[in-house]
Scaffold this motif. Structure first.
Motif: not given
Ligand code: BGC
Length: 703
Positions: A69-71, A86-88, A150-152, A182-185, A229-231, A261-263, A451-453
C-alpha cells in the motif's frame, strides 16, 4: 530609546525587496530543486518521456495498493523505481513496524532548536529507509491557529517563522536519508470538517501567516514534494486549486517537484465537472492513494484532448525528478533492522524530550527534587503509568519499550523513594499523599481527547482538561502543599482552579518513548528545563478567535495566538515563548544596526545575556519586531523575527547575535502581489518570551 537613521543606500536595497525572489527561469528552479545533477536528470527524463507509452505515463500519476500500500508504481523495464511512502511526524509509522517514537512535533517546537530537529529528522528518515520505504510523509507545518485543532501535536506551533525554521531543520536532516513530502498545503487547521471546509482567506493573511513557512522550507531545504490538503481555499478544493498549486507554489515560488494529494482527497468526476482536467491543469502530479480521477480517466482525457499531453508529461516529469534527483534508483532504500530503535536513536528521543519540557510554575523551590535518602515521592494521576505517545491517526508511531513517568521516576530516584498511589480517595492512599514530600500528579490529554479526524478523535471539544484530570489535581491539592502537576498533551489547556494553587507545573507534551526518563531527569534537576511554549496558553477559550469546526465555510482573520492576545491587550495564562528554568537570566546592552552583507541589506542584533542564578542553563533569546507607526493595517503589535540559544554557566555573560535580512520585515502588498518592506520605524524587542521583552531599540527606514 535609540533611533538609528539609515543611509539612503540601505533604503534603496530594502525598498521593494520582499522574500527571496523566485528563480528567474524554470531552469534555475530545476537546478535549485535537483542540485548540479539537474542537466543529466532532465536529459534522462526527456528520453524516457519520448519512449514511454501514454498508459505507462498515466501509471506514474497515481497510487496503488499492490504490491504494497501507499506505493506509486515504477517501471522496472525503464529503470524507474516505485515510490514507497510512509508517515512519520513523530517516528516511522506504526503501520510499518515499531520504531523510535520521538516526542511529538509540538514538543520539539518547544525546544526552539532547529539543529536538534535536524538530527531528529535524520533519525526518523533513517528508520523509514531501514523499513525499505523511500518517501517520508512529514513534516506537518500547518499553523496552529487554534489550540483545539485535533492535529496540534503534529505541527511545531503557532508562529510561521518558528514553524519555517523548525521545519527546515527536520527536512535538512530527513532528506539525507529519504525525500520528504511537506504537508499539508495549505490552510489545513481544522480536523472535524477537514474534507469539506472552504476557507475564505485574504491574500495578506494567506501569504504572511499561512504560507510563509512552506516557502521558507522549500527555499532553504530543497523539499522533494508537497502534499495538497483536504480542504478548499477560496472556493476551490486544494487538489485542484490552480491559483495555489500552479500559481503560487510552482510558478511564483519555482517549486519544481511533485504535488501529491492527501489520501482520498480527490472527488469523482460528475457529468458536468471533470476534476481530472481541473487537477491536471492545477498541477496535481500524483493522486494518492488509489486513482479516483487519474488512472483510466486521465488516459481518456488525454486521448480526447481535454488534458494536453504536455500537461501529462509535466506531471510525470516531476515524479521522475523526485526519483532521480534523490537517487532512488541508484541508492535504493534497503531493509535493515539494525538501524531501527538503536541506542543512539533512543538517546536522541530522550534528549529531545528533556529539551521539550516547559516549566510553567515553580513556587517555593519545590523543583528540582532532591534525590536524598528519606525523600518520599508519591506519583499519582490518571497518566502516571500510561504509555501516552499521542494520536492514533496517521502520525502514530509505536516503540518496543516506552518508559512511563512512573517507571522513569523509579529508575532515576537514587536514594529517594517513589511510590505509585493509584487513587486519591482510598484512606490508605490519602494518607500516603498527606505524608509525601512531593506529590507528582501526571495528567492531561490522550488520543481520546484529540487527534486526526476519521482515524482518531478529531478536534478537542474544549480547552479545559478532562474531568478526571481536574479531579486528580484538586484531590492532590486538598491533601498536600507539595503538588507538582505534570501535563501531557498536544496543545494549550486552560488551568482555572489550580494554576496559582499548585506548587509546580511542567508541560511534558506527548513525550515519546523515553518520556519517563526525560521527565525524571528534569524533575530531579539533572536537566535544567529550557523548553519554551511554541503557542500562547490563554486564560480562557473566549480570549482566542472563535474556533469553528462545524461550518463548511469559514473565514480566517489575520491575527491568531499571541498576536491576537497582544492586539486585544489580553493577558495570556502563559505567553508564547515562555518557560522557566532553575536559573534566571538578565539582558543588557542591546545594539541593533543595519549592515550590508555582500549586497544584502540585513539587520544585526546583539545583546548581552547573563546567567544570574546559581546553576548552568540554556536561554532561548527571542527577537520580536513591531511597527508602531505603520500605515499598513492590520499589523500585529509584534512578530517573532528571530531566536537563538545560549548555554551559560552560573554568572557567565555572553554576547548573543541574531541577524535577519531586511526582506524578513516585509508585508504582503496586495497592489503588487509581492512582499514589500514599508519605510517606517521598526521596533526591535529582545527578551525571553513574547511578554518579557526588557530591551527595545528602534530602527527607522525613512524615505
Ligand atoms: C493525512 C496525511 C497522511 C496521509 C497518509 C491523511 O489522512 O492527512 O497527513 O500523510 O493520511 O497516511
Amino acid at each position: 530609546m535609540p533611533t538609528n537613521r539609515l543611509a539612503a543606500f540601505f533604503l534603496a536595497l530594502a525598498a521593494g525587496c520582499g522574500d527571496a525572489p523566485p528563480p528567474a527561469t524554470a531552469t534555475e528552479a530545476v537546478h535549485a530543486y535537483c542540485g548540479d545533477d539537474y542537466v543529466a536528470v532532465e536529459r534522462r527524463i526527456d528520453r524516457l518521456l519520448r519512449r514511454m507509452t501514454m498508459s505507462q505515463k498515466v501509471e506514474l500519476t497515481s497510487g496503488a495498493l499492490s504490491p504494497k500500500p501507499w506505493l506509486v508504481p515504477g517501471l522496472e523495464e525503464l529503470g524507474i523505481p516505485p515510490l514507497v511512502m510512509t508517515d512519520g511526524p513523530r517516528g516511522a509509522s506504526k503501520t510499518v513496524g515499531n520504531a523510535t517514537a520521538f516526542p511529538v512535533a509540538i514538543a520539539r517546537g518547544a525546544t526552539f532548536d532547529p539543529e536538534l530537529e535536524r538530527r531528529i529528522g535524520e533519525t526518523i528518515g533513517r528508520e523509514v529507509r531501514a523499513y525499505g520505504r523511500n518517501v517520508l510523509l512529514a513534516p506537518t507545518v500547518n499553523v496552529l491557529s487554534h489550540p483545539r485543532w485535533g492535529r496540534a501535536q503534529e505541527t511545531y506551533g503557532e508562529d510561521p517563522l518558528h514553524l519555517g525554521i523548525m521545519g527546515t531543520g527536520f527536512v535538512l536532516g530527513a532528506q539525507t536519508q529519504v525525500p520528504v513530502v511537506l504537508k499539508h498545503f495549505a490552510v489545513n487547521n481544522i480536523e472535524n470538517t477537514r474534507r469539506t471546509v472552504d476557507v475564505t482567506i485574504d491574500p495578506r493573511t494567506l501569504h504572511e501567516v499561512y504560507l510563509s513557512q512552506f516557502r521558507r522550507i522549500i527555499d532553504e531545504a530543497r523539499v522533494a514534494s508537497v502534499m495538497s490538503s483536504y480542504n478548499s481555499v477560496n472556493g476551490t478544493m486544494m487538489f485542484e486549486n490552480e491559483p495555489m498549486l500552479r500559481g503560487i507554489l510552482k510558478d511564483s515560488w519555482g517549486f519544481a517537484g511533485p504535488v501529491v494529494s492527501d489520501w482520498a482527497s480527490t472527488r469523482k468526476n460528475t457529468d458536468t465537472v471533470s476534476h481530472t482536467e481541473r487537477a491536471a491543469a492545477a498541477g496535481l502530479d500524483i493522486e494518492m492513494f488509489v486513482p479516483v480521477i487519474y488512472g483510466d480517466d486521465l488516459a481518456l482525457a488525454v486521448v480526447e484532448g481535454r488534458v494536453p499531453e504536455a500537461q501529462l508529461d509535466d506531471l510525470v516529469r516531476r515524479g521522475l525528478r523526485l526519483r532521480f534527483c534523490h537517487h532512488l534508483d541508484t541508492n535504493p532504500a534497503v531493509e535493515d533492522p539494525t538501524q531501527i530503535e538503536t541506542a543512539e536513536a533512543l538517546a536522541l528521543a530522550r534528549e529531545a524530550s528533556e529539551r521539550s519540557m516547559v516549566l510553567l510554575r515553580n513556587e517555593g523551590g519545590i523543583l528540582p527534587i532532591a534525590r536524598t535518602a528519606g525523600t518520599n515521592i508519591v506519583v499519582t494521576g490518571p497518566l502516571a503509568n500510561v504509555e501516552n505517545l499521542g494520536d492514533t491517526g496517521s502520525s502514530d508511531a509505536a516503540s518496543t519499550d516506552v518508559v512511563t513517568p512512573l517507571e522513569g521516576l523509579i529508575a532515576n530516584a537514587g536514594a529517594a523513594t517513589v511510590e505509585w498511589v493509584q487513587t486519591t480517595t482510598a484512606p490508605a492512599d490519602t494518607a500516603k499523599i498527606i505524608a509525601a514530600d512531593v506529590v507528582v500528579v501526571v495528567t492531561g490529554l490522550t488520543h481520546f481527547d484529540e487527534g486526526e479526524a476519521d482515524l482518531g478523535t478529531g478536534d478537542r471539544d474544549s480547552l479545559a482538561l478532562p474531568a478526571p484530570a481536574l479531579q486528580a489535581i484538586s484531590d492532590a491539592m486538598a491533601l498536600s502543599t507539595h503538588v507538582v502537576v505534570v501535563l501531557e498533551g498536544g496543545s494549550a489547556v486552560t488551568m482555572s482552579g489550580f494554576v496559582t494553587d499548585v506548587e509546580a507545573i511542567v508541560e511534558a507534551w506527548y513525550p515519546g518513548a523515553q518520556g519517563g526518563n526525560a521527565l525524571a531527569r528534569v524533575l530531579f534537576g539533572d536537566v535544567n528545563p529550557s523548553g519554551r511554549l511554541p503557542i500562547a496558553f490563554p486564560v480562557a477559550e473566549a480570549d482566542l478567535p472563535f474556533f469553528d469546526n462545524v461550518s463548511t465555510s469559514v473565514t480566517y482573520g489575520y491575527l491568531h495566538g499571541y498576536r491576537y492576545l497582544d492586539q486585544n491587550g489580553t493577558a495570556p495564562l502563559f505567553p508564547f515563548g515562555f518557560g522557566l528554568s532553575y536559573t534566571t537570566y538578565g539582558y543588557a546592552n542591546l545594539a541593533v544596526t543595519a549592515v550590508d552583507v555582500e549586497g544584502e541589506a540585513r539587520v544585526h542584533v546583539e545583546v548581552d545575556v547573563t546567567n544570574t542564578g546559581s546553576v548552568a542553563g540554556r536561554e532561548t533569546v527571542q527577537l520580536y519586531v513591531g511597527r508602531p507607526t505603520s500605515a499598513v493595517s492590520p499589523r500585529a503589535p509584534r512578530d517573532l523575527r528571530g531566536f537563538t540559544q545560549v548555554d551559560l554557566a552560573p554568572g557567565a555573560t555572553q554576547r548573543v547575535t541574531i541577524e535577519l535580512p531586511v526582506s524578513d520585515l516585509g508585508y504582503w502588498d496586495t497592489a503588487t502581489s509581492a512582499f514589500v518592506v514599508e519605510p517606517t520605524t521598526y521596533r526591535f524587542e529582545v527578551g525571553s518570551s513574547s511578554r518579557n521583552l526588557p530591551l527595545t531599540s528602534d530602527l527607522a527606514l525613512a524615505p
